[in-house]
Write a protein that holds these residues in place. Structure first.
Motif, short mmCIF file in Angstrom:
data_model
loop_
_atom_site.label_atom_id
_atom_site.label_comp_id
_atom_site.label_asym_id
_atom_site.label_seq_id
_atom_site.Cartn_x
_atom_site.Cartn_y
_atom_site.Cartn_z
N GLN A 65 6.25 2.58 3.49
CA GLN A 65 6.80 1.92 2.31
C GLN A 65 7.81 0.84 2.69
OE1 GLN A 65 8.27 4.29 3.84
NE2 GLN A 65 9.83 5.38 2.68
N SER A 106 10.36 7.20 -5.29
CA SER A 106 10.85 5.82 -5.35
C SER A 106 12.37 5.78 -5.52
CB SER A 106 10.17 5.05 -6.51
OG SER A 106 8.79 4.95 -6.30
N PHE A 407 2.31 9.51 0.64
CA PHE A 407 1.87 9.60 -0.75
C PHE A 407 2.26 10.92 -1.41
CE2 PHE A 407 -1.30 7.25 1.81
CZ PHE A 407 -0.94 5.97 1.42
N ARG A 515 1.39 10.32 -5.19
CA ARG A 515 2.03 9.06 -5.58
C ARG A 515 2.08 8.86 -7.10
NH1 ARG A 515 0.30 3.31 -2.78
NH2 ARG A 515 2.27 2.22 -3.11
N ALA A 516 3.28 8.72 -7.64
CA ALA A 516 3.54 8.70 -9.08
C ALA A 516 3.12 10.02 -9.70
CB ALA A 516 2.86 7.52 -9.76
N ASN A 520 0.40 9.41 -12.66
CA ASN A 520 -0.88 8.84 -12.23
C ASN A 520 -2.04 9.36 -13.08
OD1 ASN A 520 -1.51 11.45 -11.08
ND2 ASN A 520 -0.35 10.87 -9.27
N SER A 599 7.54 4.58 -15.31
CA SER A 599 7.46 5.63 -14.31
C SER A 599 8.46 5.35 -13.20
CB SER A 599 6.04 5.69 -13.73
OG SER A 599 5.98 6.51 -12.59
N HIS A 600 9.19 6.39 -12.78
CA HIS A 600 10.11 6.26 -11.65
C HIS A 600 11.05 5.07 -11.80
CE1 HIS A 600 6.97 8.95 -10.21
NE2 HIS A 600 7.87 9.43 -9.39
N GLN A 642 3.95 -3.40 -1.92
CA GLN A 642 3.98 -2.09 -2.56
C GLN A 642 3.20 -2.10 -3.87
OE1 GLN A 642 5.87 1.21 -1.90
NE2 GLN A 642 4.99 0.30 -0.07
N SER A 646 -0.22 -0.15 -4.62
CA SER A 646 -0.25 0.83 -5.71
C SER A 646 -1.45 0.60 -6.62
CB SER A 646 1.04 0.73 -6.53
OG SER A 646 2.16 1.14 -5.79
N GLU A 701 5.99 3.70 -6.45
CA GLU A 701 5.12 4.44 -7.35
C GLU A 701 4.85 3.81 -8.72
OE1 GLU A 701 6.02 8.98 -6.28
OE2 GLU A 701 7.75 7.64 -6.16
#
Length: 735
Positions: A65, A106, A407, A515-516, A520, A599-600, A642, A646, A701
């Motif tokens: 990352q 994140s 991830f 991831r997320a 997701n 998100s995040h 990033q 994503s 994310e």
């Protein structure tokens, strides 16, 4: 060759100091500490050497990352270092010095934006004080240029290198007392900067966990039951031990209970299995192939993806087990609605498939354990190993090695405790390497999930009712790891009559963050169904989203506040970027879809343009992304990478990826039956960041979740066919 990406040892510190260098190490209390909770210090470690180079230690794991570059950029900016004179080292895991070290959620930017800049500011203040003391002038008369302290009145100049030996004994000022740079004066922050290790990566130099070597090191593989957490009933090890190069094969009792994460842990602990240790990994693999193991019966063998789907349908038809949100009167609103829409959505288990399989090198000697681990979460790994092996945590050293992808998979440390146990039994340093089949069949999967939705619109096309019966996994009031959904999931709080019901079913499949996490999958469901409602209302989907967000800039209170104004901003921006207003001019078989998601701490809106062939094959032609992560992008090059990664990750999940369970075991094993997006499928991704007056937040994310519904909504625009389950298969879309 020994590979140890570490901070300075005591010996190195003494060498640097003896050569006339400055060694700076101090801690700054975090916000949590300042608010009176348990101390969570954020630390930095800086060395200024006589040759003019500044060494900055990166405290967090690097998993691709770019944090090994980004965090030192924060320090270097306020230190006023010359970036071409900066060297970066990876810290070992040391919570007493660095506080919590992890890569996930994140969170690196929001946690360290202020604190690490102050670390650099303190170092700069010490260098200024050293120069001012030598010149007999007030420190306030001195300024810095890159790598140099300047006394403006006299024109005298002193390089950081020349001042290094004079810094000893100078007390560090209170970091909070220092004035940080005005953003207009940034030289490093905001400048596109390649990752520090890029040259080494592309030339194949040893950086990753799989590259680590130790003197006298052996190699190990670890066979576990295909049914998760089943024990060893019987094992004939003779054939494995007869393979040339195999040193030892032995049963590890482990614990079936280790499948459930212990307090403070993510993922399993030491599960039962059989270890094979050999001179080479190939010999260990061949020995493993010769194993004759009979596994014990286990109740999870009765579980399957088909069974979960059937249970979900039955639970959805019954009274929900609980209702975390119930605003207004949903049933009454649905009865009086001008139009109602019902739909059932589902998504599968997913594997992480980091390109570097799980691996770890461990050495147990004289009651002490040393580990070289590509981990996202080292301290819980230390605690897990200590508890499992019955040794003190302080007798374990963990060297954090660059990860070949994470991830979320490497937030768990099951491979670490396996390596530690095997090394102790082998009596030699051991590198454990999972096969790709191990990696896919023994993951902590993104949970599957099922949503049974109803929506109601009034005569003006306003969304007046929303109901979601969410069927997931768990027991009682709890969800399985990463299988939950909160009561504020959008569009909750934006619809007057909103009910979220929940029912759960038991699960013997290990799950965890991908991831997320949560987002997701939830973005696919919520944003796809909102698109359905927009079309039912005869409305432009983007305009429908803006209308739904309303006029209030923020809804709710921290930490659950939702900045509707920020989301509206990225929606408008992505509409302009993509030429959304002109989408009606696309040829037959092509379409554009829009989706947005919070998100995040990041607000993102995305538009996908797709073409669908008569045979149902989907080609993604382009994706546009508008994101709002606050007032500053630290490294624009890394930030764009990033976001693009994503988006491609999300598209790959939607188009290809699915883990299915049968007889309590994973059916997929490698890339032939768990394919990822290929380079010829990857579309261009155009990215724009909106700068808003909010603290900067992370980027690993939040750009992923809206990519999936933007794709499925575009497919509907192109074909008139709704995608309500993933992955997307051509037979769903055939003309």
């Amino acid at each position: 060759m020994t590979v140890q990406m570490t901070g300075a040892s005591r010996r190195e510190i003494l060498k640097t100091a003896g050569a006339g260098g400055l060694v700076l190490s101090f801690s700054i209390a975090s916000k949590a500490s300042a608010q009176g909770s348990a101390p969570q210090p954020i630390n930095a470690y800086v060395r200024v050497a006589p040759d003019g180079f500044v060494t900055i230690v990166n405290k967090n794991p690097e998993i691709g990352q770019g944090i090994k570059t980004t965090l030192p950029m924060l320090i270097a900016e306020e230190l006023d270092a010359a970036w071409d004179k900066v060297r970066i080292e990876q810290a070992d895991n040391d919570p007493k010095v660095y506080g919590r070290q992890f890569a996930g959620g994140s969170m690196a930017t929001p946690l360290h934006w202020d604190e690490l800049r102050r670390v650099g500011a303190v170092a700069r203040a010490i260098l200024i004080q050293a120069a001012a003391g030598g010149w007999k002038v007030p420190a306030g008369e001195c300024v810095t240029e890159p790598g140099v302290v300047v006394h403006k009145a006299s024109g005298r100049r002193a390089t950081y290198a020349s001042l290094a030996a004079k810094c000893a004994g100078i007390a560090a000022p209170d970091p909070k007392s220092l004035t940080l740079k005005d953003p207009k004066d940034y030289r490093i922050i905001g400048r596109p900067t390649p990752q520090y290790d890029t040259a080494k990566i592309v030339t194949g130099q040893p950086l990753f966990g799989i590259d680590v070597k130790r003197p006298g090191m052996l190699y190990a593989t670890y066979e576990k039951a295909p049914v998760f957490a089943a024990g060893v009933a019987r094992a004939d090890l003779a054939a494995a031990q007869s393979v040339k190069g195999v040193r030892k094969a032995f049963v590890v009792e482990g614990s079936s209970e280790a499948l459930q994460p212990a307090a403070g842990q993510i993922g399993p602990g030491l599960l039962p299995g059989v270890a094979v240790v050999a001179d080479t990994w190939w010999a260990a693999r061949k020995g493993r192939d010769k194993l004759d193991v009979q596994w014990a019966e286990h109740p999870t063998s009765g579980q399957s993806s088909e069974g979960f789907a059937a249970q979900a349908r039955a639970l959805a038809a019954a009274k929900p087990q609980r209702t975390p949100r119930n605003d207004g009167d949903v049933d009454a609103a649905l009865k009086t609605a001008a139009k109602t829409v019902e739909a059932a959505y589902a998504y599968p288990f997913l594997a992480h498939v980091a390109l570097e399989p799980m691996n770890c090198t461990a050495e147990f000697k004289d009651g002490k354990l040393e580990i070289w681990a590509p981990t996202q979460n080292p301290e819980p790994g230390r605690q897990l190993c200590a508890k499992t092996l019955g040794i003190k945590p302080e007798d374990i050293t963990i060297h954090m090695v660059r990860c070949g992808g994470g991830f979320g998979r490497r937030l768990a440390n099951d491979y670490m405790v396996e390596a530690a146990w095997i090394a102790r039994e082998a009596g030699a340093p051991v590198k454990l390497i999972w096969t790709r089949e191990d990696d896919i069949r023994h993951d902590i999967y993104r949970p599957a999930g099922f949503h049974f939705l109803k929506g109601g619109l009034d005569a003006a096309g306003n969304l007046i009712a929303w109901q979601d019966h969410f069927v997931s996994f768990g027991e009682g009031q709890g969800f399985a790891p990463s299988a939950g959904m909160g009561p504020t999931e959008f569009p909750a709080r934006f619809v007057p009559n909103c009910r979220i019901d929940v029912s759960v079913m038991p699960l013997g499949v290990p799950t965890g963050p991908l991831r997320a996490p949560g987002s997701n999958a939830l973005a696919f469901v919520m944003q796809s169904f909102i698109d359905e409602l927009a079309h039912a209302a005869g409305a432009d989907p983007l305009a429908f989203q803006l209308k739904l967000l309303g006029d209030k800039p923020v809804v709710g209170e921290p930490p659950a506040a939702y900045a509707a104004g920020r989301m509206a901003g990225v929606l408008r921006a992505v509409g302009e970027m993509s030429g959304w207003a002109n989408r009606g001019r696309l040829p037959k078989g092509e379409g554009m879809g829009v989706a947005c998601y919070y998100s995040h701490m990041g607000y993102f809106a995305e538009v996908a343009h797709v073409a669908v062939s008569p045979g149902g094959e989907v080609a993604v032609k382009k994706v546009w992304v508008a994101g709002d992560v606050g007032r500053q992008i630290i490294n624009p090059l890394g930030a764009i990478n990033q976001v693009q990664g994503s988006v491609l990750d999300g598209l790959s999940e939607a188009l290809h990826q699915e883990i299915t369970i049968k007889d309590g075991r994973t059916q997929q094993s490698n890339f032939h039956d768990y394919p990822l997006m290929r380079i010829n499928e990857a579309p261009p991704v155009e990215v724009k960041f909106l700068e808003t007056d909010y603290p900067p937040t992370g980027l690993g994310e939040p750009a992923l979740p809206p990519a999936i519904p933007a794709l499925t909504n575009a497919i509907f625009a192109a074909t008139g066919k709704r995608v309500r389950s993933l992955p997307i298969r051509p037979e769903m879309l055939k003309a």
